[in-house]
Design a protein around this motif. Structure first.
Motif, mmCIF file in Angstrom:
data_model
loop_
_atom_site.group_PDB
_atom_site.id
_atom_site.type_symbol
_atom_site.label_atom_id
_atom_site.label_comp_id
_atom_site.label_asym_id
_atom_site.label_seq_id
_atom_site.Cartn_x
_atom_site.Cartn_y
_atom_site.Cartn_z
ATOM 1 N N GLU A 169 0.840 -1.188 0.000
ATOM 2 C CA GLU A 169 0.000 0.000 0.000
ATOM 3 C C GLU A 169 0.883 1.249 0.000
ATOM 4 O OE1 GLU A 169 -3.288 0.022 -0.271
ATOM 5 O OE2 GLU A 169 -3.258 -2.170 -0.388
ATOM 6 N N GLU A 170 0.314 2.351 -0.473
ATOM 7 C CA GLU A 170 1.047 3.618 -0.502
ATOM 8 C C GLU A 170 1.601 3.961 0.882
ATOM 9 O OE1 GLU A 170 2.380 7.177 -2.428
ATOM 10 O OE2 GLU A 170 1.023 5.771 -3.412
ATOM 11 N N ALA A 171 0.785 3.714 1.909
ATOM 12 C CA ALA A 171 1.201 4.051 3.275
ATOM 13 C C ALA A 171 2.385 3.208 3.741
ATOM 14 C CB ALA A 171 0.026 3.874 4.230
ATOM 15 N N ASP A 172 2.552 2.012 3.159
ATOM 16 C CA ASP A 172 3.660 1.135 3.565
ATOM 17 C C ASP A 172 5.003 1.607 3.018
ATOM 18 O OD1 ASP A 172 1.928 -0.584 4.912
ATOM 19 O OD2 ASP A 172 1.544 -1.770 3.112
ATOM 20 N N ALA A 173 4.964 2.412 1.946
ATOM 21 C CA ALA A 173 6.211 2.846 1.313
ATOM 22 C C ALA A 173 7.016 3.765 2.225
ATOM 23 C CB ALA A 173 5.918 3.537 -0.013
ATOM 24 N N GLY A 174 6.311 4.595 3.015
ATOM 25 C CA GLY A 174 7.010 5.540 3.885
ATOM 26 C C GLY A 174 7.982 4.885 4.842
ATOM 27 N N PRO A 175 7.537 3.921 5.644
ATOM 28 C CA PRO A 175 8.467 3.256 6.570
ATOM 29 C C PRO A 175 9.621 2.557 5.861
ATOM 30 C CG PRO A 175 6.201 2.812 7.197
ATOM 31 C CD PRO A 175 6.142 3.499 5.877
ATOM 32 N N ILE A 176 9.352 1.990 4.690
ATOM 33 C CA ILE A 176 10.424 1.332 3.935
ATOM 34 C C ILE A 176 11.461 2.351 3.492
ATOM 35 C CG2 ILE A 176 10.974 0.002 1.855
ATOM 36 C CD1 ILE A 176 8.134 -1.184 2.035
ATOM 37 N N LEU A 177 10.986 3.473 2.967
ATOM 38 C CA LEU A 177 11.913 4.518 2.519
ATOM 39 C C LEU A 177 12.699 5.104 3.684
ATOM 40 C CD1 LEU A 177 9.700 6.363 -0.125
ATOM 41 C CD2 LEU A 177 11.729 4.963 -0.557
ATOM 42 N N ARG A 178 12.067 5.253 4.831
ATOM 43 C CA ARG A 178 12.787 5.786 5.992
ATOM 44 C C ARG A 178 13.874 4.810 6.453
ATOM 45 N NH1 ARG A 178 7.567 7.733 7.017
ATOM 46 N NH2 ARG A 178 6.985 6.037 8.428
ATOM 47 N N ALA A 179 13.555 3.520 6.395
ATOM 48 C CA ALA A 179 14.566 2.514 6.762
ATOM 49 C C ALA A 179 15.722 2.514 5.772
ATOM 50 C CB ALA A 179 13.922 1.135 6.830
ATOM 51 N N LEU A 180 15.417 2.628 4.477
ATOM 52 C CA LEU A 180 16.478 2.676 3.469
ATOM 53 C C LEU A 180 17.310 3.953 3.593
ATOM 54 C CD1 LEU A 180 14.514 1.357 0.359
ATOM 55 C CD2 LEU A 180 16.486 0.238 1.414
ATOM 56 N N ALA A 181 16.653 5.064 3.936
ATOM 57 C CA ALA A 181 17.346 6.355 4.025
ATOM 58 C C ALA A 181 18.456 6.327 5.070
ATOM 59 C CB ALA A 181 16.350 7.467 4.341
ATOM 60 N N ARG A 182 18.320 5.470 6.067
ATOM 61 C CA ARG A 182 19.361 5.374 7.096
ATOM 62 C C ARG A 182 20.604 4.646 6.590
ATOM 63 N NH1 ARG A 182 14.619 4.913 10.445
ATOM 64 N NH2 ARG A 182 14.537 2.630 10.277
ATOM 65 N N ALA A 203 13.019 13.665 -4.285
ATOM 66 C CA ALA A 203 12.313 14.538 -3.345
ATOM 67 C C ALA A 203 11.503 13.714 -2.345
ATOM 68 C CB ALA A 203 11.405 15.499 -4.101
ATOM 69 N N ARG A 204 10.887 12.631 -2.823
ATOM 70 C CA ARG A 204 10.088 11.782 -1.922
ATOM 71 C C ARG A 204 10.998 11.100 -0.896
ATOM 72 N NH1 ARG A 204 5.548 7.967 -2.062
ATOM 73 N NH2 ARG A 204 5.403 7.341 0.137
ATOM 74 N N VAL A 205 12.149 10.614 -1.350
ATOM 75 C CA VAL A 205 13.076 9.976 -0.404
ATOM 76 C C VAL A 205 13.542 10.979 0.649
ATOM 77 C CG1 VAL A 205 15.257 8.735 -0.150
ATOM 78 C CG2 VAL A 205 13.837 8.303 -2.157
ATOM 79 N N ARG A 206 13.870 12.183 0.195
ATOM 80 C CA ARG A 206 14.311 13.231 1.123
ATOM 81 C C ARG A 206 13.218 13.563 2.159
ATOM 82 N NH1 ARG A 206 18.964 15.568 0.520
ATOM 83 N NH2 ARG A 206 20.059 15.708 -1.475
#
Length: 212
Positions: A169-182, A203-206
């Motif tokens: 789901e769209e909402a699931d992408a946020g936590p994944i991206l935050r984990a990858l960003a680290r 921009a979305r990753v940032r």
């Protein structure tokens, strides 16, 4: 009691343990009938129509053995297009990078040609047409084959660009991206975004990283 299981050396030594009957044409005169025998002996496991996984040596004869979905996806893609033309990507790479804690029933793999989704008894395989030579990759080892998957930087951009790919789901992408960003190198991520013309994904990753 089962009879003694013998595997031709040519099959046992294959780098990719996902095999199609035609891959064994130089081993067996009638590969399809031989594959049926190996299925009965739990030497092979049918993944999907025309694709079989060779069980690890320590699991030969064990009908309970099931290969990992991501390993099967990479093996099938390699069988059809070659090792260096395919790569695990998106949420499948994210899980390998530790950014997706739960298993999902879909694997995503980049391939050189447009191809419909494949149903297997392990889950769904989604093929995405990508020029793997233009992606940022690293080596990945699975129980069936060794090959390529996208780096954390490439994976973050891919998920940001297509967050629903792979059935999340769209909402699931946020936590994944935050984990990858680290884990990502921002200079590498910015360079990839420029090369691949993905300013919106960057921009979305940032944005997700700032909210971590």
């Amino acid at each position: 009691m089962k009879g003694h299981v013998t595997i031709p050396t040519a099959l046992a030594k294959r780098a990719n343990k996902v095999v199609r009957p035609r891959d064994a044409a130089d081993v067996y005169a009638h590969p399809r009938s031989e594959f049926e025998r190996l299925l009965e002996q739990a030497v092979l496991r049918r993944i999907s129509t025309g694709y079989y996984a060779l069980a690890p040596m320590e699991r030969l004869g064990d009908p309970r053995w099931r290969p990992d979905l991501a390993a099967a996806a990479l093996g099938i893609a390699q069988a059809d297009y070659g090792r260096d033309a395919v790569a695990l990507m998106s949420v499948t790479a994210a899980r390998r990078h530790g950014a997706l804690p739960r298993a999902i029933g879909t694997a995503v793999v980049a391939v050189p040609k447009q191809r419909p989704q494949l149903h297997t008894d392990l889950g769904e395989i989604v093929f995405v047409k990508r020029d793997v030579g233009r992606l940022d990759l690293e080596r990945v080892e699975t129980e069936l084959t060794t090959g390529w998957m996208t780096t954390p930087e490439q994976t973050a951009l891919d998920i940001a660009a297509r967050p629903r790919l792979g059935g999340i789901e769209e909402a699931d992408a946020g936590p994944i991206l935050r984990a990858l960003a680290r884990r990502i190198d921002w200079a590498v991520t910015e360079e990839l975004a420029r090369e691949q013309h993905r300013p919106g994904a960057l921009a979305r990753v940032r944005k997700e990283a700032a909210g971590a």
